[in-house]
Write a protein that holds these residues in place. Structure first.
Motif, PDB file in Angstrom:
ATOM      1  N   ASP A 356       1.668   6.488  -3.647  1.00 47.09           N
ATOM      2  CA  ASP A 356       1.436   6.749  -2.223  1.00 47.09           C
ATOM      3  C   ASP A 356       1.133   5.434  -1.528  1.00 47.09           C
ATOM      4  OD1 ASP A 356       1.082   7.970   0.169  1.00 47.09           O
ATOM      5  OD2 ASP A 356      -0.811   8.952  -0.325  1.00 47.09           O
ATOM      6  N   LEU A 357       1.844   5.129  -0.442  1.00 51.22           N
ATOM      7  CA  LEU A 357       1.682   3.878   0.290  1.00 51.22           C
ATOM      8  C   LEU A 357       1.409   4.172   1.759  1.00 51.22           C
ATOM      9  CD1 LEU A 357       4.727   1.885  -1.147  1.00 51.22           C
ATOM     10  CD2 LEU A 357       2.350   1.718  -1.893  1.00 51.22           C
ATOM     11  N   ALA A 358       0.575   3.341   2.377  1.00 52.58           N
ATOM     12  CA  ALA A 358       0.293   3.449   3.811  1.00 52.58           C
ATOM     13  C   ALA A 358      -0.081   2.070   4.340  1.00 52.58           C
ATOM     14  CB  ALA A 358      -0.831   4.447   4.069  1.00 52.58           C
ATOM     15  N   ALA A 359       0.356   1.783   5.557  1.00 55.40           N
ATOM     16  CA  ALA A 359       0.056   0.481   6.150  1.00 55.40           C
ATOM     17  C   ALA A 359      -0.044   0.610   7.672  1.00 55.40           C
ATOM     18  CB  ALA A 359       1.121  -0.549   5.776  1.00 55.40           C
ATOM     19  N   PRO A 360      -1.083   1.241   8.176  1.00 55.66           N
ATOM     20  CA  PRO A 360      -1.265   1.293   9.633  1.00 55.66           C
ATOM     21  C   PRO A 360      -1.639  -0.073  10.189  1.00 55.66           C
ATOM     22  CG  PRO A 360      -3.158   2.230   8.502  1.00 55.66           C
ATOM     23  CD  PRO A 360      -2.139   1.945   7.442  1.00 55.66           C
ATOM     24  N   PHE A 361      -1.169  -0.362  11.399  1.00 54.48           N
ATOM     25  CA  PHE A 361      -1.479  -1.650  12.020  1.00 54.48           C
ATOM     26  C   PHE A 361      -1.569  -1.486  13.535  1.00 54.48           C
ATOM     27  CE2 PHE A 361       3.122  -1.386  11.987  1.00 54.48           C
ATOM     28  CZ  PHE A 361       3.491  -1.848  13.244  1.00 54.48           C
ATOM     29  N   HIS A 362      -2.256  -2.459  14.159  1.00 52.41           N
ATOM     30  CA  HIS A 362      -2.407  -2.498  15.615  1.00 52.41           C
ATOM     31  C   HIS A 362      -2.372  -3.947  16.073  1.00 52.41           C
ATOM     32  CE1 HIS A 362      -3.905  -1.677  19.672  1.00 52.41           C
ATOM     33  NE2 HIS A 362      -4.715  -2.705  19.485  1.00 52.41           N
ATOM     34  N   ALA A 363      -1.570  -4.221  17.081  1.00 46.19           N
ATOM     35  CA  ALA A 363      -1.478  -5.560  17.672  1.00 46.19           C
ATOM     36  C   ALA A 363      -1.746  -5.440  19.161  1.00 46.19           C
ATOM     37  CB  ALA A 363      -0.096  -6.166  17.425  1.00 46.19           C
ATOM     38  N   ASP A 364      -2.618  -6.305  19.671  1.00 47.46           N
ATOM     39  CA  ASP A 364      -3.009  -6.231  21.086  1.00 47.46           C
ATOM     40  C   ASP A 364      -1.890  -6.623  22.041  1.00 47.46           C
ATOM     41  OD1 ASP A 364      -5.483  -5.290  20.513  1.00 47.46           O
ATOM     42  OD2 ASP A 364      -6.501  -7.227  20.630  1.00 47.46           O
ATOM     43  N   GLY A 365      -0.905  -7.379  21.595  1.00 44.70           N
ATOM     44  CA  GLY A 365       0.174  -7.767  22.489  1.00 44.70           C
ATOM     45  C   GLY A 365       0.374  -9.270  22.517  1.00 44.70           C
ATOM     46  N   LEU A 366       1.414  -9.681  23.229  1.00 47.17           N
ATOM     47  CA  LEU A 366       1.813 -11.086  23.278  1.00 47.17           C
ATOM     48  C   LEU A 366       2.043 -11.497  24.724  1.00 47.17           C
ATOM     49  CD1 LEU A 366       2.973 -13.765  22.025  1.00 47.17           C
ATOM     50  CD2 LEU A 366       5.187 -12.592  21.981  1.00 47.17           C
ATOM     51  N   THR A 367       1.573 -12.672  25.076  1.00 46.80           N
ATOM     52  CA  THR A 367       1.869 -13.275  26.374  1.00 46.80           C
ATOM     53  C   THR A 367       2.419 -14.673  26.143  1.00 46.80           C
ATOM     54  OG1 THR A 367      -0.376 -14.163  26.625  1.00 46.80           O
ATOM     55  CG2 THR A 367       0.045 -11.965  27.516  1.00 46.80           C
ATOM     56  N   ALA A 368       3.387 -15.040  26.946  1.00 44.62           N
ATOM     57  CA  ALA A 368       3.990 -16.367  26.829  1.00 44.62           C
ATOM     58  C   ALA A 368       4.436 -16.832  28.203  1.00 44.62           C
ATOM     59  CB  ALA A 368       5.181 -16.331  25.867  1.00 44.62           C
ATOM     60  N   GLU A 369       4.372 -18.117  28.405  1.00 51.14           N
ATOM     61  CA  GLU A 369       4.817 -18.713  29.658  1.00 51.14           C
ATOM     62  C   GLU A 369       5.360 -20.108  29.390  1.00 51.14           C
ATOM     63  OE1 GLU A 369       1.779 -19.659  32.472  1.00 51.14           O
ATOM     64  OE2 GLU A 369       0.285 -20.095  30.925  1.00 51.14           O
ATOM     65  N   ASP A 413       1.310  -0.266  18.134  1.00 51.00           N
ATOM     66  CA  ASP A 413       0.677   0.464  17.040  1.00 51.00           C
ATOM     67  C   ASP A 413       1.770   1.014  16.122  1.00 51.00           C
ATOM     68  OD1 ASP A 413      -2.403   0.841  17.652  1.00 51.00           O
ATOM     69  OD2 ASP A 413      -1.339   1.033  19.557  1.00 51.00           O
ATOM     70  N   GLY A 414       1.490   1.013  14.850  1.00 49.02           N
ATOM     71  CA  GLY A 414       2.452   1.536  13.892  1.00 49.02           C
ATOM     72  C   GLY A 414       1.770   1.958  12.613  1.00 49.02           C
ATOM     73  N   ASP A 415       2.483   2.733  11.819  1.00 52.89           N
ATOM     74  CA  ASP A 415       1.944   3.195  10.544  1.00 52.89           C
ATOM     75  C   ASP A 415       3.116   3.392   9.583  1.00 52.89           C
ATOM     76  OD1 ASP A 415       0.458   4.131   8.487  1.00 52.89           O
ATOM     77  OD2 ASP A 415      -0.306   5.915   9.498  1.00 52.89           O
ATOM     78  N   VAL A 416       3.235   2.499   8.646  1.00 49.64           N
ATOM     79  CA  VAL A 416       4.294   2.572   7.648  1.00 49.64           C
ATOM     80  C   VAL A 416       3.804   3.425   6.478  1.00 49.64           C
ATOM     81  CG1 VAL A 416       5.797   1.251   6.130  1.00 49.64           C
ATOM     82  CG2 VAL A 416       5.112   0.305   8.343  1.00 49.64           C
ATOM     83  N   LEU A 417       4.560   4.470   6.163  1.00 48.37           N
ATOM     84  CA  LEU A 417       4.161   5.404   5.115  1.00 48.37           C
ATOM     85  C   LEU A 417       5.276   5.534   4.074  1.00 48.37           C
ATOM     86  CD1 LEU A 417       2.668   8.272   7.325  1.00 48.37           C
ATOM     87  CD2 LEU A 417       1.399   6.497   6.123  1.00 48.37           C
ATOM     88  N   GLY A 418       4.888   5.794   2.842  1.00 50.45           N
ATOM     89  CA  GLY A 418       5.873   6.015   1.792  1.00 50.45           C
ATOM     90  C   GLY A 418       5.222   6.652   0.581  1.00 50.45           C
ATOM     91  N   TRP A 419       5.996   7.461  -0.126  1.00 48.42           N
ATOM     92  CA  TRP A 419       5.460   8.070  -1.342  1.00 48.42           C
ATOM     93  C   TRP A 419       6.608   8.351  -2.306  1.00 48.42           C
ATOM     94  CZ3 TRP A 419       7.221  12.831  -2.847  1.00 48.42           C
ATOM     95  CH2 TRP A 419       7.859  13.616  -1.868  1.00 48.42           C
ATOM     96  N   ALA A 420       6.243   8.489  -3.576  1.00 53.24           N
ATOM     97  CA  ALA A 420       7.218   8.818  -4.615  1.00 53.24           C
ATOM     98  C   ALA A 420       6.506   9.614  -5.695  1.00 53.24           C
ATOM     99  CB  ALA A 420       7.827   7.544  -5.205  1.00 53.24           C
ATOM    100  N   TRP A 421       7.239  10.586  -6.276  1.00 55.44           N
ATOM    101  CA  TRP A 421       6.673  11.446  -7.310  1.00 55.44           C
ATOM    102  C   TRP A 421       7.726  11.690  -8.369  1.00 55.44           C
ATOM    103  CZ3 TRP A 421       8.078  16.261  -9.180  1.00 55.44           C
ATOM    104  CH2 TRP A 421       7.159  16.905 -10.010  1.00 55.44           C
ATOM    105  N   GLY A 422       7.303  11.775  -9.610  1.00 54.54           N
ATOM    106  CA  GLY A 422       8.262  12.007 -10.677  1.00 54.54           C
ATOM    107  C   GLY A 422       7.614  12.686 -11.867  1.00 54.54           C
ATOM    108  N   ARG A 423       8.450  13.392 -12.647  1.00 61.75           N
ATOM    109  CA  ARG A 423       7.961  14.070 -13.846  1.00 61.75           C
ATOM    110  C   ARG A 423       9.077  14.135 -14.874  1.00 61.75           C
ATOM    111  NH1 ARG A 423       5.894  20.368 -14.553  1.00 61.75           N
ATOM    112  NH2 ARG A 423       5.306  20.183 -16.777  1.00 61.75           N
ATOM    113  N   VAL A 424       8.726  13.885 -16.110  1.00 65.03           N
ATOM    114  CA  VAL A 424       9.660  13.999 -17.236  1.00 65.03           C
ATOM    115  C   VAL A 424       8.990  14.861 -18.300  1.00 65.03           C
ATOM    116  CG1 VAL A 424      10.944  12.784 -19.025  1.00 65.03           C
ATOM    117  CG2 VAL A 424      10.701  11.765 -16.765  1.00 65.03           C
ATOM    118  N   ASN A 425       9.702  15.927 -18.708  1.00 64.23           N
ATOM    119  CA  ASN A 425       9.161  16.832 -19.722  1.00 64.23           C
ATOM    120  C   ASN A 425      10.191  16.990 -20.834  1.00 64.23           C
ATOM    121  OD1 ASN A 425       8.917  19.861 -20.828  1.00 64.23           O
ATOM    122  ND2 ASN A 425       6.889  19.085 -20.248  1.00 64.23           N
TER     123      ASN A 425
END
Length: 433
Positions: A356-369, A413-425
């Motif tokens: 299970d992966l998660a990576a929420p982030f927040h950036a206030d913004g960019l100004t340039a001149e 604002d963003g939130d990168v999510l990912g998951w993986a599941w597996g089973r071998v019997n």
């Protein structure tokens, strides 16, 4: 870091190792009391033996052993660096000049003079704020095992063991900031003049002068950075085995291995800003004046000036990110065998995993001149002087241009999510007569 926080996120290291030993022994020696020696030697268990006579005059011996072990360790090493400041300044200057006068036999002469000068200066600075580190780690583990055996008309033995362990690591770091600045300045100047005098007394003078300056500066400022990477790992191993020997031999073994890893690395960057500015200017003047043998004079002087400035600046707000990952897995297996008139064997294996992966982030913004400016000016004076007076005319011109682009973004604002599941019997069975 508190002890409670470390103990809540843990990984088995020493305990896992002990459990693997128990599981291996149990699986490979089920029919012979696989953990009897391990319980006595490693775990320091207590063995109880007894014998009794039944009505059939059969003697039966029985023994049991059990033991457990546990341990924990912790370490912490906080470090603080007061900061670092570095600076470098270089400068240089030079000047030169020359003059000469040549006069012939008739009284005519030529006079010349020339002067030059230049200077250069460079500054560089680096300022690193205080750095604080507080790494810490904790490790704990426990193992237990038990064996039993019976010797008689039909020998029987059994063994089981469990090991668990956990570890936690955390390394918070804080940097108060980093600033890098630099500047470069340069100046140049030059002037020359030439005067020619004839034997009749007429003179002609020409000259020129120029100077230029440039100043370039820039910097980069990184605000406070904080990070709190942490990882917690845990694991459990358990196993058991049993066997009988007699008219029909039978054995069985089972084991389970489970583990989990949790990792997180919250990061906050207070902001990044920077910019550069380049300013340049130059001035140039030329003149000429002629006086004849009657004393009449004509002359002119032209002056030109130019100034330019270019640069840009940017600023990013605070950036916050909280990446995290969780990994869990389990492995279990069973095996059984029956040796008699018919030989029967069964095996089964089950493997499971989750990521299970998660990576929420927040950036206030960019100004340039940015900016680009240019200005020019020119002036010309002309004059004539005679017995009747002086006449003078002047012309001039100026021009200025400027461009100032700007750019800005809002918060992101963003939130990168990912998951993986597996089973071998896997299951298998064999029968042979």
């Amino acid at each position: 870091m508190s002890t409670k926080k470390i103990w809540t996120r843990t990984l088995g290291v020493a305990g896992v190792t002990g459990g693997l030993v128990l599981l291996s022994a149990a699986a490979s020696q089920a029919a012979e009391g696989p953990l009897g020696g391990l319980g006595d030697g490693l775990l320091g268990g207590t063995q109880v033996s007894q014998s009794h006579d039944a009505s059939s005059d059969t003697t039966q011996d029985a023994s049991q052993a059990a033991g457990d072990a546990a341990g924990a360790a912790a370490v912490q090493a906080p470090v603080t660096l007061g900061g670092v400041e570095l600076g470098l300044t270089t400068s240089s200057s030079q000047s030169s000049g020359s003059s000469s006068t040549v006069t012939d036999a008739d009284g005519a002469s030529v006079e010349q003079s020339q002067e030059q000068s230049s200077s250069d200066a460079t500054n560089l600075g680096v300022d690193l704020g205080a750095i604080t580190l507080d790494p810490a780690a904790m490790l704990e583990g426990a193992a237990s095992g038990a064996t039993s055996s019976t010797d008689g008309a039909q020998d029987a033995s059994a063994a089981e063991g469990t090991a668990a362990g956990a570890a936690a690591v955390q390394a918070p770091v804080a940097i108060e900031g980093l600033a890098v600045t630099g500047s470069h300045e340069q100046q140049q100047a030059q002037e020359s003049e030439r005067t020619v005098t004839t034997e009749d007394g007429a003179t002609s003078t020409t000259g020129s002068a120029s100077q230029s300056q440039s100043a370039t500066s820039g910097g980069l400022v990184l605000e406070e950075i904080t990070a709190d990477p942490a990882a917690a790992l845990s694991g459990v191993v358990s196993g058991g085995a049993a066997g009988t020997e007699g008219a029909t031999d039978a054995s069985s073994a089972e084991g389970t291995l489970a583990g989990a890893v949790d990792a997180a690395a919250p990061v906050r960057v207070g902001g990044l800003s920077g910019g550069f500015d380049d300013a340049r200017s130059s001035e140039r003047a030329t003149w000429r004046e002629v006086t004849d043998e009657d004393g009449d004079t004509t002359g002119s002087r032209t002056e030109q000036a130019e100034a330019t400035r270019t640069g840009g600046a940017f600023s990013t707000g605070a950036l916050t990110a909280e990446p995290a990952a969780a990994l869990a897995g389990a492995l279990s297996g069973e095996a059984a065998r029956l040796d008699g008139r018919d030989e029967v064997a069964t095996e089964s294996t089950d493997v499971r995993g989750l990521l299970d992966l998660a990576a929420p982030f927040h950036a206030d913004g960019l100004t340039a001149e940015g900016w680009a400016e240019r200005a020019t000016a020119q002036r010309t004076d002309r004059w004539t002087t005679t017995e009747g007076g002086t006449a003078r005319t002047s012309t001039w011109s100026q021009r200025a241009d400027a461009v100032h682009p700007a750019f800005a973004t809002g918060p992101v604002d963003g939130d990168v999510l990912g998951w993986a599941w597996g089973r071998v019997n896997q299951q298998a069975a064999t029968a042979q007569r």
